[in-house]
Scaffold this motif. Structure first.
Motif, PDB file in Angstrom:
ATOM      1  N   ASN A 157      13.129  59.422   7.959  1.00  0.00           N
ATOM      2  CA  ASN A 157      13.905  59.734   9.157  1.00  0.00           C
ATOM      3  C   ASN A 157      14.032  61.237   9.409  1.00  0.00           C
ATOM      4  O   ASN A 157      13.901  61.669  10.550  1.00  0.00           O
ATOM      5  N   PRO A 158      14.278  62.053   8.360  1.00  0.00           N
ATOM      6  CA  PRO A 158      14.343  63.499   8.616  1.00  0.00           C
ATOM      7  C   PRO A 158      13.032  64.065   9.186  1.00  0.00           C
ATOM      8  O   PRO A 158      13.053  64.934  10.061  1.00  0.00           O
ATOM      9  N   GLU A 159      11.917  63.551   8.732  1.00  0.00           N
ATOM     10  CA  GLU A 159      10.634  64.008   9.265  1.00  0.00           C
ATOM     11  C   GLU A 159      10.480  63.576  10.728  1.00  0.00           C
ATOM     12  O   GLU A 159      10.037  64.353  11.581  1.00  0.00           O
ATOM     13  N   TYR A 160      10.872  62.353  11.030  1.00  0.00           N
ATOM     14  CA  TYR A 160      10.827  61.847  12.405  1.00  0.00           C
ATOM     15  C   TYR A 160      11.708  62.709  13.307  1.00  0.00           C
ATOM     16  O   TYR A 160      11.313  63.095  14.410  1.00  0.00           O
ATOM     17  N   GLN A 161      12.901  63.038  12.819  1.00  0.00           N
ATOM     18  CA  GLN A 161      13.817  63.886  13.583  1.00  0.00           C
ATOM     19  C   GLN A 161      13.190  65.245  13.884  1.00  0.00           C
ATOM     20  O   GLN A 161      13.379  65.795  14.969  1.00  0.00           O
ATOM     21  N   ARG A 162      12.460  65.778  12.928  1.00  0.00           N
ATOM     22  CA  ARG A 162      11.801  67.075  13.134  1.00  0.00           C
ATOM     23  C   ARG A 162      10.826  66.996  14.306  1.00  0.00           C
ATOM     24  O   ARG A 162      10.799  67.878  15.165  1.00  0.00           O
ATOM     25  N   PHE A 163      10.045  65.938  14.379  1.00  0.00           N
ATOM     26  CA  PHE A 163       9.099  65.778  15.485  1.00  0.00           C
ATOM     27  C   PHE A 163       9.823  65.555  16.812  1.00  0.00           C
ATOM     28  O   PHE A 163       9.381  66.036  17.854  1.00  0.00           O
ATOM     29  N   LEU A 164      10.936  64.848  16.766  1.00  0.00           N
ATOM     30  CA  LEU A 164      11.727  64.660  17.980  1.00  0.00           C
ATOM     31  C   LEU A 164      12.301  66.000  18.451  1.00  0.00           C
ATOM     32  O   LEU A 164      12.374  66.257  19.653  1.00  0.00           O
ATOM     33  N   ASN A 165      12.674  66.859  17.516  1.00  0.00           N
ATOM     34  CA  ASN A 165      13.123  68.211  17.868  1.00  0.00           C
ATOM     35  C   ASN A 165      12.004  68.997  18.557  1.00  0.00           C
ATOM     36  O   ASN A 165      12.252  69.730  19.510  1.00  0.00           O
ATOM     37  N   TYR A 166      10.789  68.836  18.072  1.00  0.00           N
ATOM     38  CA  TYR A 166       9.646  69.505  18.713  1.00  0.00           C
ATOM     39  C   TYR A 166       9.497  69.014  20.154  1.00  0.00           C
ATOM     40  O   TYR A 166       9.203  69.789  21.056  1.00  0.00           O
ATOM     41  N   SER A 167       9.710  67.712  20.348  1.00  0.00           N
ATOM     42  CA  SER A 167       9.620  67.149  21.699  1.00  0.00           C
ATOM     43  C   SER A 167      10.677  67.749  22.615  1.00  0.00           C
ATOM     44  O   SER A 167      10.386  68.099  23.763  1.00  0.00           O
ATOM     45  N   ILE A 168      11.881  67.872  22.108  1.00  0.00           N
ATOM     46  CA  ILE A 168      12.962  68.462  22.912  1.00  0.00           C
ATOM     47  C   ILE A 168      12.622  69.907  23.265  1.00  0.00           C
ATOM     48  O   ILE A 168      12.802  70.339  24.401  1.00  0.00           O
ATOM     49  N   ARG A 169      12.117  70.654  22.308  1.00  0.00           N
ATOM     50  CA  ARG A 169      11.725  72.043  22.577  1.00  0.00           C
ATOM     51  C   ARG A 169      10.663  72.110  23.666  1.00  0.00           C
ATOM     52  O   ARG A 169      10.693  73.000  24.520  1.00  0.00           O
ATOM     53  N   SER A 170       9.739  71.182  23.633  1.00  0.00           N
ATOM     54  CA  SER A 170       8.690  71.159  24.652  1.00  0.00           C
ATOM     55  C   SER A 170       9.258  70.824  26.026  1.00  0.00           C
ATOM     56  O   SER A 170       8.811  71.370  27.034  1.00  0.00           O
TER      57      SER A 170
END
Length: 119
Positions: A60-73
């Motif tokens: 889940n922490p790794e998934y959250q990291r990718f979701l953060n990248y999506s938000i930044r984009s």
């Protein structure tokens, strides 16, 4: 559906946003091809790509990291929308509609992130 991300509404909405940005930028001046057009399209692409990549994460922490990248984009797309509006490349209605789409998608991604924390 062969891949988990295909079922995700946030991925489907990210794909919708991607298409909107592609269509919008088609109307930009050709001298923006390697600048704003490219930047907006790559940022919009990145939203869906990071959601998809994150969905295959081992934790889940790794998934959250990718979701953060999506938000930044998405934030990058929104900033580019402001630039586009200031340069009169898009009308206020197009800006507002796309801005709202981005805002809704950020809220949905944030909600998924919160669910991952509590899991």
């Amino acid at each position: 559906m062969a891949f988990k991300f295909e079922k995700l509404i946030i991925w489907q909405k990210a794909m919708d946003l991607n298409e909107v940005i592609f269509v919008i930028t088609k109307g930009f001046p050709s001298d923006e091809r390697f600048n704003l057009i490219s930047q907006m399209r790559r940022a919009a692409d990145s939203v869906a790509l990071n959601i998809a990549e994150g969905s295959t994460s081992q934790s889940n922490p790794e998934y959250q990291r990718f979701l953060n990248y999506s938000i930044r984009s998405i934030v990058e797309v929104v900033s580019a929308l402001f630039i586009s509006k200031r340069r009169n490349y898009i009308a206020e209605e197009v800006f507002q509609s796309t801005y709202n789409q981005c805002e809704e998608l950020v809220k949905m991604i944030q909600s998924l992130k919160n669910k991952l924390v509590s899991s």
